[in-house]
Scaffold this active site. Structure first.
Site, short mmCIF file in Angstrom:
data_model
loop_
_atom_site.label_atom_id
_atom_site.label_comp_id
_atom_site.label_asym_id
_atom_site.label_seq_id
_atom_site.Cartn_x
_atom_site.Cartn_y
_atom_site.Cartn_z
N TRP A 1 0.83 -1.21 0.00
CA TRP A 1 0.00 0.00 0.00
C TRP A 1 0.86 1.25 0.00
O TRP A 1 0.57 2.22 -0.71
CB TRP A 1 -0.99 -0.02 1.17
CG TRP A 1 -2.05 -1.05 0.96
CD1 TRP A 1 -2.26 -2.18 1.71
CD2 TRP A 1 -3.04 -1.09 -0.09
NE1 TRP A 1 -3.31 -2.90 1.19
CE2 TRP A 1 -3.81 -2.26 0.10
CE3 TRP A 1 -3.35 -0.25 -1.15
CZ2 TRP A 1 -4.86 -2.61 -0.75
CZ3 TRP A 1 -4.40 -0.60 -2.01
CH2 TRP A 1 -5.15 -1.76 -1.80
N ASP B 1 -1.31 6.15 7.04
CA ASP B 1 -2.38 5.27 6.54
C ASP B 1 -2.61 4.20 7.60
O ASP B 1 -1.82 3.28 7.76
CB ASP B 1 -1.95 4.65 5.21
CG ASP B 1 -2.99 3.66 4.67
OD1 ASP B 1 -3.99 3.40 5.35
OD2 ASP B 1 -2.77 3.15 3.55
N LYS C 1 -11.88 -2.29 6.70
CA LYS C 1 -11.02 -3.29 7.31
C LYS C 1 -11.43 -3.50 8.77
O LYS C 1 -11.70 -4.60 9.19
CB LYS C 1 -9.55 -2.87 7.24
CG LYS C 1 -9.07 -2.44 5.86
CD LYS C 1 -9.12 -3.55 4.84
CE LYS C 1 -8.90 -3.08 3.41
NZ LYS C 1 -7.63 -2.45 3.11
#
Ligand SMILES: *Cc1c(COP(=O)(O)O)cnc(C)c1O
Length: 369
Positions: A109, A179, A203
Protein backbone atom coordinates in the site's frame (compact mmCIF):
# COMPACT_ATOMS: atom_id res chain seq x y z
CA UNK A 1 -19.59 -28.54 5.75
CA UNK A 2 -20.38 -25.02 4.65
CA UNK A 3 -22.06 -24.67 1.27
CA UNK A 4 -22.83 -21.73 -0.95
CA UNK A 5 -26.38 -21.67 0.27
CA UNK A 6 -25.56 -21.88 3.97
CA UNK A 7 -27.09 -19.19 6.11
CA UNK A 8 -24.86 -19.99 9.06
CA UNK A 9 -22.10 -17.47 9.64
CA UNK A 10 -18.59 -18.79 9.08
CA UNK A 11 -15.48 -17.49 10.77
CA UNK A 12 -14.57 -14.91 8.18
CA UNK A 13 -10.86 -14.08 7.90
CA UNK A 14 -11.33 -11.73 4.94
CA UNK A 15 -8.76 -8.92 4.65
CA UNK A 16 -11.43 -6.43 3.61
CA UNK A 17 -14.28 -5.76 3.43
CA UNK A 18 -14.08 -7.73 6.60
CA UNK A 19 -15.93 -9.14 9.58
CA UNK A 20 -18.17 -6.77 11.55
CA UNK A 21 -19.22 -7.19 15.19
CA UNK A 22 -22.29 -9.42 15.35
CA UNK A 23 -24.17 -7.09 17.75
CA UNK A 24 -23.69 -4.30 15.20
CA UNK A 25 -25.10 -6.43 12.37
CA UNK A 26 -28.03 -7.39 14.56
CA UNK A 27 -28.77 -3.78 15.40
CA UNK A 28 -28.63 -2.86 11.72
CA UNK A 29 -31.05 -5.70 10.95
CA UNK A 30 -33.44 -4.49 13.63
CA UNK A 31 -33.29 -0.88 12.45
CA UNK A 32 -32.97 -1.27 8.70
CA UNK A 33 -36.63 -0.71 7.84
CA UNK A 34 -37.33 1.93 10.43
CA UNK A 35 -34.75 3.77 12.47
CA UNK A 36 -36.30 4.26 15.92
CA UNK A 37 -37.93 7.65 16.21
CA UNK A 38 -37.41 8.36 12.54
CA UNK A 39 -40.23 6.64 10.63
CA UNK A 40 -37.90 5.61 7.81
CA UNK A 41 -34.69 3.73 7.13
CA UNK A 42 -31.41 5.52 7.73
CA UNK A 43 -30.89 5.07 3.98
CA UNK A 44 -34.05 7.04 3.19
CA UNK A 45 -33.53 10.24 5.14
CA UNK A 46 -31.84 13.48 4.20
CA UNK A 47 -28.24 13.87 5.21
CA UNK A 48 -29.30 17.32 6.42
CA UNK A 49 -32.07 15.95 8.63
CA UNK A 50 -31.82 16.42 12.36
CA UNK A 51 -31.61 12.63 12.76
CA UNK A 52 -28.74 12.08 10.38
CA UNK A 53 -26.79 15.07 11.63
CA UNK A 54 -27.03 13.55 15.11
CA UNK A 55 -25.82 10.18 13.79
CA UNK A 56 -22.83 11.75 12.07
CA UNK A 57 -21.81 14.02 14.93
CA UNK A 58 -22.18 11.16 17.41
CA UNK A 59 -19.97 8.95 15.22
CA UNK A 60 -17.30 11.67 15.13
CA UNK A 61 -17.55 12.29 18.86
CA UNK A 62 -17.31 8.59 19.69
CA UNK A 63 -14.21 8.28 17.51
CA UNK A 64 -12.72 11.38 19.13
CA UNK A 65 -13.29 9.95 22.60
CA UNK A 66 -12.00 6.48 21.76
CA UNK A 67 -8.81 7.90 20.26
CA UNK A 68 -8.48 10.79 22.75
CA UNK A 69 -8.19 13.18 19.82
CA UNK A 70 -6.81 16.43 21.26
CA UNK A 71 -8.11 19.92 20.46
CA UNK A 72 -6.87 21.28 17.17
CA UNK A 73 -7.91 18.34 14.98
CA UNK A 74 -10.89 17.79 12.70
CA UNK A 75 -12.49 14.43 11.92
CA UNK A 76 -13.72 14.21 8.34
CA UNK A 77 -15.83 11.52 6.68
CA UNK A 78 -14.91 11.23 3.02
CA UNK A 79 -15.49 8.87 0.12
CA UNK A 80 -13.11 7.44 -2.44
CA UNK A 81 -11.47 5.00 -0.04
CA UNK A 82 -7.86 5.07 1.02
CA UNK A 83 -6.83 5.21 -2.61
CA UNK A 84 -8.21 8.72 -2.94
CA UNK A 85 -6.16 9.70 0.12
CA UNK A 86 -3.02 8.58 -1.72
CA UNK A 87 -3.76 11.52 -4.04
CA UNK A 88 -5.51 14.00 -1.74
CA UNK A 89 -2.64 14.00 0.75
CA UNK A 90 0.01 15.21 -1.72
CA UNK A 91 -2.50 17.47 -3.52
CA UNK A 92 -3.27 19.29 -0.29
CA UNK A 93 0.03 19.05 1.57
CA UNK A 94 2.71 18.92 -1.14
CA UNK A 95 1.50 20.51 -4.37
CA UNK A 96 3.25 23.84 -4.92
CA UNK A 97 5.57 23.31 -1.93
CA UNK A 98 9.33 23.90 -2.04
CA UNK A 99 9.85 21.06 0.40
CA UNK A 100 9.90 17.34 -0.43
CA UNK A 101 7.72 14.75 1.27
CA UNK A 102 9.40 11.74 2.89
CA UNK A 103 7.79 8.34 2.25
CA UNK A 104 8.66 5.19 4.15
CA UNK A 105 7.61 2.21 2.07
CA UNK A 106 6.99 -0.88 4.17
CA UNK A 107 4.58 -2.77 1.90
CA UNK A 108 2.32 -2.80 -1.13
CA UNK A 109 0.00 0.00 0.00
CA UNK A 110 2.83 2.38 0.78
CA UNK A 111 4.32 1.61 -2.65
CA UNK A 112 1.05 2.68 -4.28
CA UNK A 113 0.88 5.82 -2.15
CA UNK A 114 4.35 7.03 -3.16
CA UNK A 115 3.51 6.52 -6.83
CA UNK A 116 0.59 8.93 -6.50
CA UNK A 117 2.62 11.43 -4.47
CA UNK A 118 5.25 11.67 -7.22
CA UNK A 119 2.60 13.11 -9.52
CA UNK A 120 2.16 16.07 -7.17
CA UNK A 121 5.61 17.16 -6.08
CA UNK A 122 9.05 16.30 -4.89
CA UNK A 123 9.19 13.01 -3.01
CA UNK A 124 12.02 11.33 -1.13
CA UNK A 125 11.72 7.64 -0.41
CA UNK A 126 13.35 7.62 3.02
CA UNK A 127 13.32 3.81 3.15
CA UNK A 128 11.89 0.92 1.17
CA UNK A 129 11.52 -2.71 2.15
CA UNK A 130 10.77 -3.75 -1.41
CA UNK A 131 14.05 -5.55 -2.11
CA UNK A 132 13.60 -7.52 1.09
CA UNK A 133 10.06 -8.59 0.12
CA UNK A 134 8.54 -6.24 2.71
CA UNK A 135 9.32 -8.65 5.54
CA UNK A 136 10.55 -6.16 8.12
CA UNK A 137 10.43 -2.55 9.23
CA UNK A 138 13.26 -0.03 9.35
CA UNK A 139 14.90 1.22 12.51
CA UNK A 140 15.33 4.95 12.95
CA UNK A 141 18.97 4.66 11.85
CA UNK A 142 17.89 3.14 8.51
CA UNK A 143 15.84 6.16 7.50
CA UNK A 144 17.10 8.88 5.20
CA UNK A 145 14.79 11.64 6.30
CA UNK A 146 14.82 15.13 4.79
CA UNK A 147 15.22 18.14 7.08
CA UNK A 148 12.11 20.30 6.79
CA UNK A 149 10.09 17.73 4.86
CA UNK A 150 6.54 18.72 3.95
CA UNK A 151 5.47 15.60 5.82
CA UNK A 152 6.62 12.06 6.56
CA UNK A 153 4.34 9.29 5.35
CA UNK A 154 3.98 5.82 6.85
CA UNK A 155 1.57 2.89 6.73
CA UNK A 156 1.02 1.67 10.28
CA UNK A 157 -0.06 -1.80 9.18
CA UNK A 158 0.64 -3.24 5.75
CA UNK A 159 -2.39 -5.42 5.17
CA UNK A 160 -0.94 -7.54 2.38
CA UNK A 161 2.44 -8.48 3.89
CA UNK A 162 1.41 -8.29 7.56
CA UNK A 163 4.05 -5.89 8.94
CA UNK A 164 2.96 -3.42 11.59
CA UNK A 165 4.67 -0.63 13.51
CA UNK A 166 4.34 -1.55 17.17
CA UNK A 167 4.26 2.06 18.38
CA UNK A 168 3.61 5.57 17.15
CA UNK A 169 6.89 6.61 15.52
CA UNK A 170 8.70 9.42 17.30
CA UNK A 171 11.47 10.00 14.81
CA UNK A 172 10.10 12.65 12.53
CA UNK A 173 10.27 16.42 13.02
CA UNK A 174 7.92 17.00 10.12
CA UNK A 175 4.20 16.25 10.37
CA UNK A 176 3.59 12.53 10.36
CA UNK A 177 0.92 11.27 7.94
CA UNK A 178 -0.32 7.74 8.54
CA UNK A 179 -2.38 5.27 6.54
CA UNK A 180 -4.06 3.43 9.42
CA UNK A 181 -6.58 1.68 7.20
CA UNK A 182 -6.08 -1.80 8.54
CA UNK A 183 -5.32 -1.17 12.21
CA UNK A 184 -7.52 1.85 12.90
CA UNK A 185 -9.19 1.52 16.31
CA UNK A 186 -7.25 -1.67 17.06
CA UNK A 187 -5.19 0.03 19.80
CA UNK A 188 -4.74 3.42 21.44
CA UNK A 189 -2.60 5.87 19.49
CA UNK A 190 -1.10 9.22 20.40
CA UNK A 191 -2.89 11.41 17.87
CA UNK A 192 -0.81 14.44 18.85
CA UNK A 193 2.19 12.83 17.15
CA UNK A 194 0.45 12.93 13.78
CA UNK A 195 -0.56 15.65 11.38
CA UNK A 196 -2.99 13.42 9.52
CA UNK A 197 -4.35 9.91 10.12
CA UNK A 198 -6.73 8.20 7.78
CA UNK A 199 -8.50 4.89 7.41
CA UNK A 200 -11.03 3.46 5.01
CA UNK A 201 -13.67 1.80 7.15
CA UNK A 202 -13.94 -1.61 5.54
CA UNK A 203 -11.02 -3.29 7.31
CA UNK A 204 -11.59 -2.56 10.95
CA UNK A 205 -14.22 0.12 11.39
CA UNK A 206 -17.30 -0.47 9.26
CA UNK A 207 -18.45 -1.13 5.71
CA UNK A 208 -16.85 0.12 2.49
CA UNK A 209 -17.85 3.60 1.43
CA UNK A 210 -16.53 5.90 4.14
CA UNK A 211 -12.99 6.95 4.97
CA UNK A 212 -12.18 8.69 8.25
CA UNK A 213 -9.55 11.44 8.08
CA UNK A 214 -8.23 13.04 11.26
CA UNK A 215 -6.29 16.17 10.34
CA UNK A 216 -4.65 18.90 12.38
CA UNK A 217 -5.81 22.48 11.97
CA UNK A 218 -2.22 23.36 10.98
CA UNK A 219 -2.26 21.03 8.00
CA UNK A 220 -5.75 22.17 7.02
CA UNK A 221 -4.29 25.60 6.32
CA UNK A 222 -2.14 24.20 3.53
CA UNK A 223 -4.99 23.28 1.17
CA UNK A 224 -4.89 25.63 -1.80
CA UNK A 225 -8.14 27.23 -2.94
CA UNK A 226 -7.12 26.23 -6.47
CA UNK A 227 -7.85 22.57 -5.78
CA UNK A 228 -11.05 21.03 -7.11
CA UNK A 229 -13.63 21.43 -4.36
CA UNK A 230 -14.14 17.80 -3.51
CA UNK A 231 -10.38 17.22 -3.29
CA UNK A 232 -9.82 20.06 -0.83
CA UNK A 233 -9.73 19.03 2.86
CA UNK A 234 -10.69 22.54 3.95
CA UNK A 235 -13.92 22.43 1.97
CA UNK A 236 -14.90 19.25 3.78
CA UNK A 237 -13.91 20.65 7.17
CA UNK A 238 -15.79 23.91 6.59
CA UNK A 239 -18.88 21.94 5.55
CA UNK A 240 -18.74 19.50 8.52
CA UNK A 241 -18.26 16.60 6.07
CA UNK A 242 -21.45 17.60 4.23
CA UNK A 243 -19.77 19.24 1.26
CA UNK A 244 -21.72 16.73 -0.76
CA UNK A 245 -24.02 13.93 0.32
CA UNK A 246 -21.97 11.79 2.70
CA UNK A 247 -22.21 7.98 2.55
CA UNK A 248 -24.95 8.03 5.15
CA UNK A 249 -25.40 4.30 5.69
CA UNK A 250 -21.64 3.72 6.05
CA UNK A 251 -21.32 6.58 8.54
CA UNK A 252 -24.21 5.11 10.55
CA UNK A 253 -22.50 1.70 10.72
CA UNK A 254 -19.12 3.25 11.56
CA UNK A 255 -20.83 4.99 14.47
CA UNK A 256 -22.32 1.69 15.67
CA UNK A 257 -18.90 0.01 15.51
CA UNK A 258 -17.38 2.86 17.51
CA UNK A 259 -20.08 2.49 20.16
CA UNK A 260 -19.50 -1.27 20.25
CA UNK A 261 -15.83 -0.57 20.96
CA UNK A 262 -16.74 1.88 23.69
CA UNK A 263 -19.56 -0.04 25.40
CA UNK A 264 -19.03 -3.75 24.72
CA UNK A 265 -15.24 -3.90 24.47
CA UNK A 266 -14.44 -1.12 26.92
CA UNK A 267 -12.18 1.05 24.78
CA UNK A 268 -9.05 0.74 22.71
CA UNK A 269 -6.66 -0.41 25.44
CA UNK A 270 -8.99 -3.36 26.12
CA UNK A 271 -9.25 -3.97 22.38
CA UNK A 272 -5.47 -3.99 22.07
CA UNK A 273 -5.22 -6.62 24.82
CA UNK A 274 -7.73 -8.82 23.01
CA UNK A 275 -5.92 -8.34 19.73
CA UNK A 276 -2.53 -9.20 21.23
CA UNK A 277 -3.90 -12.35 22.75
CA UNK A 278 -5.64 -13.46 19.56
CA UNK A 279 -2.53 -12.91 17.45
CA UNK A 280 -0.37 -14.76 19.95
CA UNK A 281 -2.57 -17.87 19.59
CA UNK A 282 -1.63 -18.10 15.90
CA UNK A 283 1.99 -16.97 16.05
CA UNK A 284 2.66 -19.51 18.82
CA UNK A 285 1.54 -22.34 16.51
CA UNK A 286 3.70 -20.99 13.69
CA UNK A 287 6.74 -20.74 15.97
CA UNK A 288 6.22 -24.18 17.47
CA UNK A 289 5.73 -25.82 14.06
CA UNK A 290 9.46 -26.32 13.33
CA UNK A 291 9.11 -24.69 9.93
CA UNK A 292 5.90 -26.44 8.88
CA UNK A 293 4.38 -22.95 8.84
CA UNK A 294 6.78 -20.26 7.74
CA UNK A 295 5.82 -16.72 8.77
CA UNK A 296 6.27 -14.08 6.09
CA UNK A 297 7.50 -11.39 8.48
CA UNK A 298 10.37 -10.87 10.94
CA UNK A 299 9.06 -11.66 14.41
CA UNK A 300 9.55 -8.16 15.83
CA UNK A 301 7.49 -6.58 13.05
CA UNK A 302 4.57 -8.97 12.93
CA UNK A 303 1.08 -7.58 12.54
CA UNK A 304 -1.61 -8.22 15.12
CA UNK A 305 -4.18 -7.78 12.35
CA UNK A 306 -2.96 -9.82 9.35
CA UNK A 307 -1.10 -13.04 10.12
CA UNK A 308 0.77 -14.16 6.98
CA UNK A 309 2.47 -17.51 6.51
CA UNK A 310 3.20 -20.24 3.99
CA UNK A 311 3.44 -23.97 3.97
CA UNK A 312 6.17 -25.93 2.20
CA UNK A 313 4.55 -25.95 -1.26
CA UNK A 314 1.78 -24.33 -3.28
CA UNK A 315 -0.01 -27.69 -3.21
CA UNK A 316 0.05 -27.84 0.57
CA UNK A 317 -1.14 -24.19 0.78
CA UNK A 318 -4.07 -25.12 -1.45
CA UNK A 319 -4.91 -28.19 0.62
CA UNK A 320 -4.78 -26.12 3.80
CA UNK A 321 -7.10 -23.46 2.38
CA UNK A 322 -9.52 -26.01 0.99
CA UNK A 323 -9.81 -27.98 4.22
CA UNK A 324 -10.04 -24.81 6.31
CA UNK A 325 -12.87 -23.56 4.16
CA UNK A 326 -14.73 -26.85 4.58
CA UNK A 327 -14.53 -26.31 8.32
CA UNK A 328 -16.07 -22.86 8.15
CA UNK A 329 -12.78 -20.95 8.27
CA UNK A 330 -13.20 -18.67 5.27
CA UNK A 331 -11.21 -16.21 3.12
CA UNK A 332 -7.79 -17.32 4.33
CA UNK A 333 -5.96 -17.16 1.00
CA UNK A 334 -2.97 -14.82 1.00
CA UNK A 335 -2.90 -11.87 -1.35
CA UNK A 336 -1.90 -12.96 -4.85
CA UNK A 337 1.42 -11.10 -4.54
CA UNK A 338 2.46 -12.94 -1.36
CA UNK A 339 0.50 -16.20 -1.73
CA UNK A 340 0.23 -18.65 1.14
CA UNK A 341 -2.21 -17.94 3.94
CA UNK A 342 -3.35 -14.66 5.44
CA UNK A 343 -5.54 -14.71 8.52
CA UNK A 344 -7.02 -11.27 9.04
CA UNK A 345 -8.06 -11.13 12.67
CA UNK A 346 -9.45 -7.62 13.01
CA UNK A 347 -11.25 -6.30 16.10
CA UNK A 348 -14.51 -8.01 15.21
CA UNK A 349 -13.00 -11.49 14.72
CA UNK A 350 -14.17 -13.25 17.87
CA UNK A 351 -11.65 -15.20 19.93
CA UNK A 352 -13.45 -18.51 19.23
CA UNK A 353 -12.73 -17.96 15.53
CA UNK A 354 -9.02 -17.62 16.20
CA UNK A 355 -9.09 -20.63 18.51
CA UNK A 356 -10.81 -22.67 15.80
CA UNK A 357 -8.11 -21.67 13.31
CA UNK A 358 -5.37 -22.41 15.84
CA UNK A 359 -6.80 -25.88 16.45
CA UNK A 360 -7.17 -26.48 12.72
CA UNK A 361 -3.53 -25.48 12.18
CA UNK A 362 -2.40 -27.99 14.82
CA UNK A 363 -4.56 -30.75 13.40
CA UNK A 364 -3.24 -30.01 9.93
CA UNK A 365 0.34 -30.51 11.08
CA UNK A 366 -0.61 -33.79 12.72
CA UNK A 367 -2.20 -35.03 9.50
CA UNK A 368 0.36 -33.66 7.04
CA UNK A 369 3.62 -33.07 8.95
C1 LIG B 1 -7.26 -1.68 1.90
C2 LIG B 1 -6.17 -0.70 2.09
C3 LIG B 1 -6.05 0.42 1.25
C4 LIG B 1 -6.98 0.66 0.06
O1 LIG B 1 -8.26 0.98 0.48
P1 LIG B 1 -9.42 1.36 -0.56
O2 LIG B 1 -10.51 1.82 0.32
O3 LIG B 1 -9.72 0.13 -1.36
O4 LIG B 1 -8.90 2.46 -1.43
C5 LIG B 1 -5.02 1.30 1.50
N1 LIG B 1 -4.16 1.12 2.51
C6 LIG B 1 -4.25 0.06 3.34
C7 LIG B 1 -3.27 -0.10 4.45
C8 LIG B 1 -5.26 -0.88 3.15
O5 LIG B 1 -5.35 -1.94 3.98
Amino acid sequence: MVTQTATVRIFNFSAGPAVLPLPVLEQIRDEIVCLPGCGASVMEISHRSKQFKAIQSEAAETLARLLSVPAGYQILFLQGGSRLQFSMIPMNLLRGSEAAADYITTGSWGAKAITEARREGSVNEAWSGKDGGFRSLPTEADLELTAGAAYTYITSNETIQGVQFADDPAWSDSPLVCDCSSDFLSRPIDVSRYGLIYACAQKNAGPAGVTAVIISDDLLQRSSADLPGYLNYREHADADSMYNTPPTFAVYVLGLVAKWLRDDVGGLAAMQERNREKARLLYDVIDASEGFYEGHVARADRSLMNVTFRLSSDELDAKFLDEASRQGLGSLAGHRSVKGVRASIYNAMPRPGVVALRDFMRDFIAANG
